[in-house]
Design an enzyme around this catalytic site. Structure first.
Site, PDB file in Angstrom:
ATOM      1  CD  GLU A   1      33.329 -14.690  28.554  1.00 14.98           C
ATOM      2  OE1 GLU A   1      32.500 -15.450  28.503  1.00 14.98           O
ATOM      3  OE2 GLU A   1      33.831 -13.462  27.723  1.00 14.98           O
ATOM      4  N   GLY A   2      28.482 -13.259  31.622  1.00 17.87           N
ATOM      5  CA  GLY A   2      28.191 -14.217  32.613  1.00 17.87           C
ATOM      6  C   GLY A   2      27.925 -13.302  33.745  1.00 17.87           C
TER       7      GLY A   2
END
Length: 598
Positions: free
Chosen positions: A440-441
């Site tokens: 998610e980054g």
């Protein structure tokens, strides 16, 4: 494996006493979310997680997912647990009633997701990805798309995914190669391969709805040319049920360090029928609806695994006998004292407790902001909540996972050599937690987002929105007999936060590398100050309760003792991060890249 028990008392402390969720629910018209209903949801959610999900955690890790000719099966018990979850209505707890949901506030759904993630993170990935897909379709889909997909997703008969990453690009989505060619019937033929797709293929639902990023033939270059498509595993038939098989297949599943019972898939799309969601070339905007929800959920995974690790560590430290206390025997009737009496073990346990409870306060405050952003009484209130969410989301994702990994490492260390052995379950929590810093980054990307995009990109507006809240709270506590020292310490750091930001911004005007060089230290500094604010808020409530007289004095005294530990032992770490953020980029960029080679 540690025996997980949902920390309902601490949850109720935040919900009822610190943040007053009930007043917020009343203001947004959530009449069904009564105090009795909230308590019932906590109690029943805890029962399901403790009795159904937690017993599958270790066995799922050992069995893992299996793939045979593209068919993925989840570990024993997972499918049955999902059916029980769906039957209990948990999947649609916060979903829109128009599509079969219960319409309860989003914050309640996030609190339940904490219990799910704490009891069995791998299992929780399946409904977690579905909720993200639901939010994107609800926000950006046409009415026909909502009717086709949301009721099935809410019901839990279908599940969802988000398909972003390709083998040659991760965060830099402008490089994706997946293509979508328009068809005469208004659909698109989607072709490409996606990797690291959580819940991309499994045996727990009738259909899987993939949300896929791809480019149209005439798309502009880079991220401005990305579109989002709904690509179901089975195409809906005339009755809306799962019909013909689409051109979607699972090529393989990854063999991972952790979350082994979560199917992480390579998904291949071979002229698969897809349907554009939202506007053409605006897919990234649609996907951010999913990603922002997912980033808060990922941040909470640090809290989830930290909580389970702490519960295991505190029980072990209370039972394990080793040596005598330095101040003399504490259990003279036994061969040695329990290790909880030793200062270094106390250091680890208090670090775990301080991060867990501080992170929970941060998560619940942010969950409350999601409610306000969706259902605030005025446009001004909704905008203020959106701005605070934008600022706090990268802190939640990165700081909570960085500290969550520290907590799970401490939990394993408390067990000594036994912590390194699989049968105790503590090392699994470390392995499961490690991915949360990456997906998610990555946390490095979150740090760049916070400093570069959110703070400097808004000319400091988003930062000031939060530091003003902290400043006003510190002013209100300036004369508090017990808390004024903490308030003064926090006020100094809060002021320093602004000065640090200005210094980096000025340096970045001359050299943009200064932002990247400072960003991770800046984010960690921000996280420590943010948690200090929430610890002070909790301490204020604890002081009030003790002054008024209470039958639960031990709970509030523990809050005050942990707050003292945080301010004396953990908050001083800001000095190191301040020095790092101010050090500049020279020492990072001086060494030529070729000199890193052996």
């Amino acid at each position: 494996m540690p025996e997980y028990k949902a920390p309902q008392r601490d949850m109720r402390f935040l919900i009822d006493e610190v943040f007053d969720f009930h007043a917020g629910y009343a203001a947004m018209g959530a009449s069904d979310a009564t105090p009795d209903m909230v308590n019932a949801i906590l109690a029943e959610g805890a029962k399901f997680c403790e009795q159904v999900l937690a017993p599958l955690n270790r066995s799922g890790d050992e069995e893992e997912c299996q793939i045979n000719e593209g068919v993925v099966t989840t570990p024993k018990g997972f499918k049955e647990a999902f059916a029980q979850y769906v039957e209990g209505g948990w999947n649609g707890l916060s979903a829109d009633p128009l599509y079969g949901g219960q319409g309860l506030p989003s914050s309640l759904g996030l609190i339940v997701s904490e219990m799910v993630g704490s009891s069995n993170l791998s299992w929780g990935m399946y409904p977690g990805l579905t909720h993200g897909a639901m939010s994107a379709i609800h926000a950006h889909g046409s009415e026909a798309q909502k009717q086709s997909y949301l009721s099935k997703l809410t019901e839990g008969r279908w599940t969802g995914t988000m398909c972003l990453t390709e083998a040659h690009c991760g965060t830099d989505l402008g490089l994706i190669k997946s293509r979508a060619v328009p068809q005469a019937d208004g659909s698109y033929a989607v072709t490409g391969s996606k990797i690291f797709i959580s819940a991309g293929e499994h045996d727990m639902s009738e259909n899987i709805v993939h949300l896929v990023l791809a480019k149209l033939p005439d798309a502009p270059a880079g991220t401005r040319g990305i579109s989002l498509f709904i690509v179901p595993k089975f195409l809906p038939d005339a009755q809306g049920e799962a019909g013909a098989r689409n051109g979607v297949s699972c090529g393989s599943i990854e063999h991972k360090m952790g979350i082994k019972a979560s199917a992480t898939c390579v998904m291949n799309f071979d002229s698969a029928t897809g349907y554009l969601i939202g506007e053409a070339n605006k897919g990234l905007n649609c996907m951010f609806t999913m990603m922002n929800h997912a980033r808060l959920g990922t941040g909470m995974q640090g809290l989830c695994l930290g909580e389970t690790s702490f519960q295991g560590a505190i029980k072990y430290a209370s039972d394990r006998l080793q040596m005598r206390a330095l101040t003399g025997p504490k259990a003279p009737d036994k061969a040695a004292d329990p290790i909880i009496v030793h200062p270094d073990v106390r250091r680890m346990l208090l670090t775990m407790k301080a991060f867990n409870e501080g992170n929970r306060a941060l998560a619940y405050f942010t969950a409350q902001l999601i409610d306000q952003a969706h259902s605030g009484e005025s446009a001004e209130q909704r905008e203020e909540a959106e701005n605070l969410l934008a600022f706090l989301t990268p802190i939640c994702k990165a700081f909570m996972t960085e500290t969550g990994l520290e907590v799970t490492n401490h939990g394993m260390q408390v067990f000594g050599g036994h912590g390194f052995i699989r049968e105790w379950g503590m090392e699994q929590l470390v392995r499961d937690c490690r991915i949360a810093l990456i997906y998610e980054g990555t946390n490095g990307i979150q740090a760049l987002d916070l400093l570069g995009r959110k703070v400097l990109g808004s000319q400091g507006k988003l930062l000031r929105g939060f530091t003003k809240i902290v400043h006003k709270f510190c002013e209100a506590q300036a004369e508090h007999p017990q808390l004024k020292g903490y308030a003064a310490q926090l006020a100094t750091l809060n002021q320093q936060w602004g000065a640090l930001t200005q210094k980096i911004g000025m340096a970045a005007m001359k050299n943009p590398d200064e932002v990247g060089a400072a960003s991770m230290d800046y984010l960690m500094y921000s996280g420590y100050v943010t948690l200090a604010y929430f610890w002070l808020r909790m301490a204020e409530v604890a002081e009030q309760k003790l002054a008024a007289g209470t039958d639960d004095a031990a709970f509030y005294q523990a809050k005050l003792a942990t707050c003292e530990f945080y301010f004396k032992r953990l908050l001083p770490r800001t000095a190191t991060h301040l020095a790092g953020a101010e050090a500049g980029s020279d020492s990072l960029m001086k060494l030529p890249a070729e000199h890193f080679a052996l």
